[in-house]
Design a protein around this motif. Structure first.
Motif, PDB file in Angstrom:
ATOM      1  N   PRO A   1       0.841  -1.198   0.000  1.00 13.16           N
ATOM      2  CA  PRO A   1       0.000   0.000   0.000  1.00 13.16           C
ATOM      3  C   PRO A   1       0.880   1.253   0.000  1.00 13.16           C
ATOM      4  O   PRO A   1       1.994   1.233   0.510  1.00 13.16           O
ATOM      5  N   THR A   2       0.371   2.320  -0.575  1.00 12.08           N
ATOM      6  CA  THR A   2       1.179   3.528  -0.715  1.00 12.08           C
ATOM      7  C   THR A   2       1.676   4.042   0.627  1.00 12.08           C
ATOM      8  O   THR A   2       1.062   3.796   1.672  1.00 12.08           O
ATOM      9  N   PHE A   3       2.780   4.760   0.581  1.00 14.00           N
ATOM     10  CA  PHE A   3       3.303   5.406   1.778  1.00 14.00           C
ATOM     11  C   PHE A   3       2.227   6.289   2.411  1.00 14.00           C
ATOM     12  O   PHE A   3       2.039   6.279   3.633  1.00 14.00           O
ATOM     13  N   ASP A   4       1.505   7.034   1.563  1.00 17.55           N
ATOM     14  CA  ASP A   4       0.468   7.948   2.069  1.00 17.55           C
ATOM     15  C   ASP A   4      -0.570   7.240   2.920  1.00 17.55           C
ATOM     16  O   ASP A   4      -1.118   7.826   3.860  1.00 17.55           O
ATOM     17  N   SER A   5      -0.859   5.980   2.575  1.00 20.74           N
ATOM     18  CA  SER A   5      -1.916   5.259   3.278  1.00 20.74           C
ATOM     19  C   SER A   5      -1.505   4.841   4.690  1.00 20.74           C
ATOM     20  O   SER A   5      -2.356   4.448   5.486  1.00 20.74           O
ATOM     21  N   HIS A   6      -0.213   4.944   5.009  1.00 18.86           N
ATOM     22  CA  HIS A   6       0.262   4.554   6.333  1.00 18.86           C
ATOM     23  C   HIS A   6       0.224   5.717   7.343  1.00 18.86           C
ATOM     24  O   HIS A   6       0.383   5.490   8.539  1.00 18.86           O
ATOM     25  N   ILE A   7       0.055   6.931   6.849  1.00 17.57           N
ATOM     26  CA  ILE A   7       0.246   8.106   7.705  1.00 17.57           C
ATOM     27  C   ILE A   7      -1.052   8.868   7.887  1.00 17.57           C
ATOM     28  O   ILE A   7      -2.058   8.610   7.225  1.00 17.57           O
ATOM     29  N   ASN A   8      -1.003   9.859   8.776  1.00 16.63           N
ATOM     30  CA  ASN A   8      -2.182  10.664   9.094  1.00 16.63           C
ATOM     31  C   ASN A   8      -2.000  12.089   8.567  1.00 16.63           C
ATOM     32  O   ASN A   8      -2.013  13.052   9.311  1.00 16.63           O
ATOM     33  N   GLY A   9      -1.777  12.186   7.261  1.00 20.93           N
ATOM     34  CA  GLY A   9      -1.677  13.498   6.644  1.00 20.93           C
ATOM     35  C   GLY A   9      -0.241  13.996   6.524  1.00 20.93           C
ATOM     36  O   GLY A   9       0.676  13.471   7.165  1.00 20.93           O
ATOM     37  N   VAL A  10      -0.078  15.031   5.680  1.00 23.21           N
ATOM     38  CA  VAL A  10       1.232  15.596   5.389  1.00 23.21           C
ATOM     39  C   VAL A  10       1.185  17.108   5.540  1.00 23.21           C
ATOM     40  O   VAL A  10       0.223  17.761   5.114  1.00 23.21           O
ATOM     41  N   ILE A  11       2.211  17.676   6.146  1.00 21.81           N
ATOM     42  CA  ILE A  11       2.416  19.121   6.183  1.00 21.81           C
ATOM     43  C   ILE A  11       3.612  19.436   5.298  1.00 21.81           C
ATOM     44  O   ILE A  11       4.691  18.878   5.486  1.00 21.81           O
ATOM     45  N   ASP A  12       3.408  20.297   4.307  1.00 16.65           N
ATOM     46  CA  ASP A  12       4.498  20.705   3.419  1.00 16.65           C
ATOM     47  C   ASP A  12       4.998  22.073   3.884  1.00 16.65           C
ATOM     48  O   ASP A  12       4.326  23.091   3.714  1.00 16.65           O
TER      49      ASP A  12
END
Length: 233
Positions: free
Chosen positions: A108-119
């Motif tokens: 599964p994608t990296f994104d699916s493991h986390i709780n959102g991204v701050i750029d």
């Protein structure tokens, strides 16, 4: 809240052209405090770095030859990032590589493991439109020393970015005020106010004399008593 500040180094700029991740550096924040629970791995990409990328990170093929492959560290990484909010400078670049590596392993994608991204690059552009907003430029703006940063390194850059992020988002928390509210039988009550220690520097005799001379000059200019001498202030 658990947050992970993340950076990668790669063999080039485009994973679709066969470029790979060669270093991952992560720094953990919990409730905006550094925990020391960091994650850092060098990775053998099984290919050479492009000349431009090598000039940036300095990680040679020879150095990386005996390092683990991505598939050998991915489970550790998945466990480490699980459920955290991830902070990245120029997030599309790192996420593009991470998702590509996960896809190669049919995960599964990296994104699916986390709780959102701050750029933080997006945040910096909003705060400082028209200004340089590289990591080095932000370190200079916020007074964060990066003198030891001769080449890019994932862990070092993640550590610097953690300091930059905390400085960028400090706001009114910069004085360390933390108010805890709790319910009591009489309704809502303030339970605790914790203030950070504030250092007070007293003026020297010379500084007080210079200040008096300045006020005397202001009195003369207004032909009376300047506002800074009034007892109401």
């Amino acid at each position: 809240m658990r947050q992970i500040v993340l950076d990668t180094e790669t063999t080039g700029i485009n994973p679709k052209q066969g470029n790979r991740i060669i270093e991952i550096g992560c720094v953990e924040l919990f409730e905006r405090k550094l925990t020391g629970n960091n994650f850092h791995r060098y990775i053998n990409p099984e290919r050479d770095s492009e000349e431009g990328a090598l000039a940036v990170h300095g990680l040679t093929t020879e150095f990386l030859r005996d390092k683990p492959r991505f598939h050998e560290v991915v489970e550790e990484l998945r466990e480490y990032i699980q459920g955290a909010e991830v902070i990245i400078h120029n997030a599309p670049f790192d996420l593009g590589f991470l998702n590509h590596e996960f896809n190669l392993l049919k995960l599964p994608t990296f994104d699916s493991h986390i709780n959102g991204v701050i750029d933080t690059l997006v945040q910096a552009k909003e705060m400082r439109p028209g200004k340089r907003n590289s990591l080095d430029a932000l370190c200079e703006h916020f007074g964060i020393s990066n003198a030891h940063r001769k080449l890019h390194g994932a862990l070092l850059d993640a550590e610097l970015l953690a300091d930059v992020y905390l400085a960028m988002t400090r706001g009114q928390n910069s004085l360390g005020m933390d108010i805890v509210i709790e319910e009591s039988s009489g309704g809502i009550a303030m339970a605790e106010i914790a203030l950070a220690e504030v250092m007070v520097l007293r003026a020297s005799d010379a500084e007080e004399a210079a200040h008096k001379d300045l006020l005397d000059g202001l009195d003369k200019a207004v032909k009376g008593t300047c506002v800074w001498r009034t007892s109401s202030l």
